[in-house]
Design a protein around this motif. Sequence first.
Motif, PDB file in Angstrom:
ATOM      1  N   VAL A   1     -12.157  23.070  23.334  1.00  0.00           N
ATOM      2  CA  VAL A   1     -11.007  23.680  23.264  1.00  0.00           C
ATOM      3  C   VAL A   1     -10.932  24.443  22.374  1.00  0.00           C
ATOM      4  O   VAL A   1     -10.085  24.394  21.859  1.00  0.00           O
ATOM      5  N   PRO A   2     -10.865  25.281  22.662  1.00  0.00           N
ATOM      6  CA  PRO A   2     -10.457  26.827  21.732  1.00  0.00           C
ATOM      7  C   PRO A   2      -8.858  26.948  21.152  1.00  0.00           C
ATOM      8  O   PRO A   2      -8.185  27.547  22.497  1.00  0.00           O
ATOM      9  N   PRO A   3      -7.966  26.906  21.105  1.00  0.00           N
ATOM     10  CA  PRO A   3      -6.303  26.500  20.796  1.00  0.00           C
ATOM     11  C   PRO A   3      -6.318  28.477  21.096  1.00  0.00           C
ATOM     12  O   PRO A   3      -5.279  28.410  21.536  1.00  0.00           O
ATOM     13  N   ALA A   4      -7.164  29.157  20.175  1.00  0.00           N
ATOM     14  CA  ALA A   4      -6.690  30.325  19.889  1.00  0.00           C
ATOM     15  C   ALA A   4      -6.254  30.883  21.389  1.00  0.00           C
ATOM     16  O   ALA A   4      -6.111  31.655  22.287  1.00  0.00           O
ATOM     17  N   GLU A   5      -7.418  30.817  22.462  1.00  0.00           N
ATOM     18  CA  GLU A   5      -7.499  31.600  24.011  1.00  0.00           C
ATOM     19  C   GLU A   5      -6.667  30.999  24.920  1.00  0.00           C
ATOM     20  O   GLU A   5      -6.006  31.182  25.380  1.00  0.00           O
ATOM     21  N   LEU A   6      -5.817  29.155  24.548  1.00  0.00           N
ATOM     22  CA  LEU A   6      -5.002  28.894  24.735  1.00  0.00           C
ATOM     23  C   LEU A   6      -3.980  29.915  24.715  1.00  0.00           C
ATOM     24  O   LEU A   6      -2.685  30.103  25.297  1.00  0.00           O
ATOM     25  N   GLU A   7      -3.506  30.445  22.873  1.00  0.00           N
ATOM     26  CA  GLU A   7      -2.546  30.943  22.580  1.00  0.00           C
ATOM     27  C   GLU A   7      -2.300  32.014  23.970  1.00  0.00           C
ATOM     28  O   GLU A   7      -1.424  32.413  23.868  1.00  0.00           O
ATOM     29  N   SER A   8      -3.719  32.440  23.643  1.00  0.00           N
ATOM     30  CA  SER A   8      -3.805  34.206  24.585  1.00  0.00           C
ATOM     31  C   SER A   8      -2.954  33.991  25.865  1.00  0.00           C
ATOM     32  O   SER A   8      -2.080  34.772  26.498  1.00  0.00           O
ATOM     33  N   VAL A   9      -3.564  32.714  26.265  1.00  0.00           N
ATOM     34  CA  VAL A   9      -3.275  32.342  27.447  1.00  0.00           C
ATOM     35  C   VAL A   9      -1.862  32.492  28.255  1.00  0.00           C
ATOM     36  O   VAL A   9      -0.916  33.490  28.853  1.00  0.00           O
ATOM     37  N   LEU A  10      -0.823  31.667  26.919  1.00  0.00           N
ATOM     38  CA  LEU A  10       0.194  31.398  26.848  1.00  0.00           C
ATOM     39  C   LEU A  10       1.310  32.271  27.024  1.00  0.00           C
ATOM     40  O   LEU A  10       2.083  32.827  26.959  1.00  0.00           O
ATOM     41  N   LEU A  11       0.460  33.467  25.900  1.00  0.00           N
ATOM     42  CA  LEU A  11       1.519  34.371  25.600  1.00  0.00           C
ATOM     43  C   LEU A  11       1.667  35.404  26.576  1.00  0.00           C
ATOM     44  O   LEU A  11       2.146  36.451  26.864  1.00  0.00           O
ATOM     45  N   THR A  12       1.215  35.375  28.135  1.00  0.00           N
ATOM     46  CA  THR A  12       1.330  36.192  29.022  1.00  0.00           C
ATOM     47  C   THR A  12       2.067  35.714  30.219  1.00  0.00           C
ATOM     48  O   THR A  12       2.201  36.609  30.414  1.00  0.00           O
ATOM     49  N   HIS A  13       2.832  34.373  29.582  1.00  0.00           N
ATOM     50  CA  HIS A  13       3.508  34.336  30.386  1.00  0.00           C
ATOM     51  C   HIS A  13       4.761  34.511  29.834  1.00  0.00           C
ATOM     52  O   HIS A  13       5.332  34.492  28.898  1.00  0.00           O
ATOM     53  N   PRO A  14       5.585  35.421  31.448  1.00  0.00           N
ATOM     54  CA  PRO A  14       7.218  36.081  30.583  1.00  0.00           C
ATOM     55  C   PRO A  14       7.699  35.516  29.703  1.00  0.00           C
ATOM     56  O   PRO A  14       9.086  36.010  29.125  1.00  0.00           O
TER      57      PRO A  14
ATOM     58  N   LYS B   1       2.616  23.037  34.440  1.00  0.00           N
ATOM     59  CA  LYS B   1       1.699  23.348  35.776  1.00  0.00           C
ATOM     60  C   LYS B   1       1.302  24.860  35.357  1.00  0.00           C
ATOM     61  O   LYS B   1       0.345  25.013  36.291  1.00  0.00           O
ATOM     62  N   TRP B   2       1.914  25.902  34.932  1.00  0.00           N
ATOM     63  CA  TRP B   2       1.343  27.071  35.019  1.00  0.00           C
ATOM     64  C   TRP B   2       0.008  26.876  34.797  1.00  0.00           C
ATOM     65  O   TRP B   2      -0.700  28.177  35.540  1.00  0.00           O
ATOM     66  N   ILE B   3      -0.414  26.628  33.137  1.00  0.00           N
ATOM     67  CA  ILE B   3      -1.501  26.460  33.293  1.00  0.00           C
ATOM     68  C   ILE B   3      -2.620  26.048  33.533  1.00  0.00           C
ATOM     69  O   ILE B   3      -3.462  26.558  33.610  1.00  0.00           O
ATOM     70  N   GLU B   4      -2.364  25.156  34.451  1.00  0.00           N
ATOM     71  CA  GLU B   4      -3.318  24.513  35.341  1.00  0.00           C
ATOM     72  C   GLU B   4      -3.727  25.593  36.655  1.00  0.00           C
ATOM     73  O   GLU B   4      -5.294  25.718  36.693  1.00  0.00           O
ATOM     74  N   GLY B   5      -3.452  27.154  36.234  1.00  0.00           N
ATOM     75  CA  GLY B   5      -3.420  27.718  37.174  1.00  0.00           C
ATOM     76  C   GLY B   5      -4.235  28.990  36.893  1.00  0.00           C
ATOM     77  O   GLY B   5      -4.677  29.928  37.110  1.00  0.00           O
ATOM     78  N   LYS B   6      -4.475  29.021  34.921  1.00  0.00           N
ATOM     79  CA  LYS B   6      -5.264  29.583  35.048  1.00  0.00           C
ATOM     80  C   LYS B   6      -6.651  29.017  33.779  1.00  0.00           C
ATOM     81  O   LYS B   6      -7.440  30.647  33.318  1.00  0.00           O
ATOM     82  N   VAL B   7      -7.063  27.954  34.077  1.00  0.00           N
ATOM     83  CA  VAL B   7      -7.793  28.269  32.460  1.00  0.00           C
ATOM     84  C   VAL B   7      -8.276  26.724  33.165  1.00  0.00           C
ATOM     85  O   VAL B   7      -8.646  26.272  34.060  1.00  0.00           O
ATOM     86  N   ALA B   8      -9.082  26.215  33.019  1.00  0.00           N
ATOM     87  CA  ALA B   8     -10.618  25.270  33.279  1.00  0.00           C
ATOM     88  C   ALA B   8      -9.975  23.494  32.812  1.00  0.00           C
ATOM     89  O   ALA B   8      -8.716  24.073  32.419  1.00  0.00           O
ATOM     90  N   ARG B   9     -10.063  22.761  33.693  1.00  0.00           N
ATOM     91  CA  ARG B   9      -9.544  21.573  33.609  1.00  0.00           C
ATOM     92  C   ARG B   9      -9.588  20.726  32.494  1.00  0.00           C
ATOM     93  O   ARG B   9      -8.277  20.049  31.813  1.00  0.00           O
ATOM     94  N   HIS B  10     -10.224  21.126  31.303  1.00  0.00           N
ATOM     95  CA  HIS B  10     -10.734  20.336  30.453  1.00  0.00           C
ATOM     96  C   HIS B  10      -9.509  20.964  29.239  1.00  0.00           C
ATOM     97  O   HIS B  10      -8.973  20.501  28.144  1.00  0.00           O
TER      98      HIS B  10
END
Length: 583
Positions: free
Chosen positions: A478-491, A538-547
């Motif tokens: 799991v690359p943290p950088a990828e999760l961070e970039s997804v999280l930054l799109t949360h309003p 919960k929100w991120i569960e709609g955006k990324v793979a399960r792991h």
Amino acid sequence: MAPKIYTSQFPSVPVHDRSLFTHLFHSTPGTNNVGGYDGSLPAFVDAPTGTTITRVQLKQLALQLGAGLRAHPALNAKRGDTVLIYSANSLTWPVVLFGSVAAGLRCTLANSAYNERELAFQYTDSGARLVFTSEDGAAVVRATLKSLGLSEREADKRIIVMTNGLDWVGGPAAPIKLEVSKLVKVADLLKFGALKEEEKFDRQLANETTYLCYSSGTTGKPKGVETTHRNITSVLDMVKPAFPPLDLAVDRLIGVLPFYHIYGAIKLLHFPFTCGAPVVIMARFDPVQFCANLDRYKITVALVVPPILVVLARHPAVEQYDISSLGRICSGAAPLGAALSKQVIDRLTPKRKGQPPMIIIQGYGLTETSPTTHLVLDKDAQRKVGSAGILLPNLEARLVVDGDGDGNIDAAEGERGEIWVRGPSIMKGYLNNPTATKDSITPDGWFKTGDIAYRDSDGYYFIVDRRKELIKYKGFQVPPAELESVLLTHPDIADTAVIGVNSAREATELPRAYVVHARPDTVKTDAQKAAFAQSVKKWIEGKVARHKFLRGGVVLIDVIPKSAAGKILRRELRERAKEELAG
Ligand code: ATP
Ligand code: MG
């Protein structure tokens, strides 16, 4: 199996056998030209006062300062000596740096936020004797030198003060602080004539160390990196074909990244100078001052780190000033997600009425690679958003799968591997650390970056994350950088950092996110915080793979700890998580 070696798409540029000083400041005899450009062009501008140093002035001042370093009876610097620079950005920086380079000294650049203990480490480790410092820094330097056993008198003989006043370059004077009044000042060094041409030892210097920058210390203790004259002269010429030509009538850069970090040092103090364009120097980053200076100086190009883009995407100061001149941004030093780039473009392009749309590109590199190895071409900025760029000329790269082992296995086309690079801009080695040097540079010259990337069919590299930062969730990476970039799109998320935490129960690492709320006043109570954290999970569960789910938790935090060079200080978050999870 033969290694799979990728080469640059650019034709190679010549590698020079000359000193950095000659490379930067060579003149055509009988002309006013310096470094290939009109000497009367401004080289650097002090943002608060507007004081300007022209190219020809800078050359002269550097040669004078070099002569002073050698001849001043209290200093008596010799070629090969190491000087340390400990100061926030200022107009005096280029004079001090290039003057020291002209005199054949090695310069070690220290983080201007260092305390005595941190400074003592670098002073001792680098073998420095003299220290250039600002008026504010002098007390820390004195205390540092005393802590190393020097008497006050001895300590004072090693300090040269970069004063706040700029009267010595035709700018405004400022009263000198009493505590530093007795110390040698930069202006005092300008009274010993100027170094002469023959004092530049051109050819010999090419392979000698000129800068001793320290890596950021993201993964451990900062490492002293020996960068030679040739490393720098090469990289400056290698970047040029990838960086669109600057228009000297219009283009101005903002000098906001810290000069003590190799990114700021090379890309702001050296590179624009070799292109003929001026840099407007700010002491440090501040959102309001930054926007005010973009407006006042009609800045067109900004080299930044991702936290500055977060500001450009969200800070109200962007609306208070006219920053429509800013057309190009180059980000480096840390991962930049595509979503953040887009937010900045969507906010700034409409302000550019009638001008070409805002372009954001990334560069990639390390202290050890002087620093840039990859850059995105302007023409591909949109098409390759999220990429760290294509390989610069004179460089070769591999994507190695077994970096810990023999390094014999290369990633298949399009697959991930650790970037290894080879070429004239790779450091000589880590200072006083042959073991670390041997571990990072193979006998045939490949430098192991520690970063995982893949390469697309157009030769664009995409950094996944640092090899050591990848979170291992039950065998998945799991690359943290990828999760961070997804999280930054949360309003509701203004900033974030993800780390891995150990779960003894599940015998694995779990991704845990620290998030800064965009409107902290709306999440004050523990119940509100818990509800928000749960909603993000919960929100991120709609955006990324399960792991990649945030099984390690979501925690609200006031600010993400970051270095001035834009790196998330994950070690601090790991310490914090340990306490939180134990408590
Ligand atoms: P240390 O080596 O002391 O642990 P550090 O690696 O952070 O610290 P630097 O040399 O300042 O020290 O930074 C180089 C690192 O920065 C690279 O290895 C990479 O992880 C990161 N980096 C640089 N540019 C980018 C980029 N465009 N995208 C993602 N990461 C980047
Ligand atoms: Mg590193």
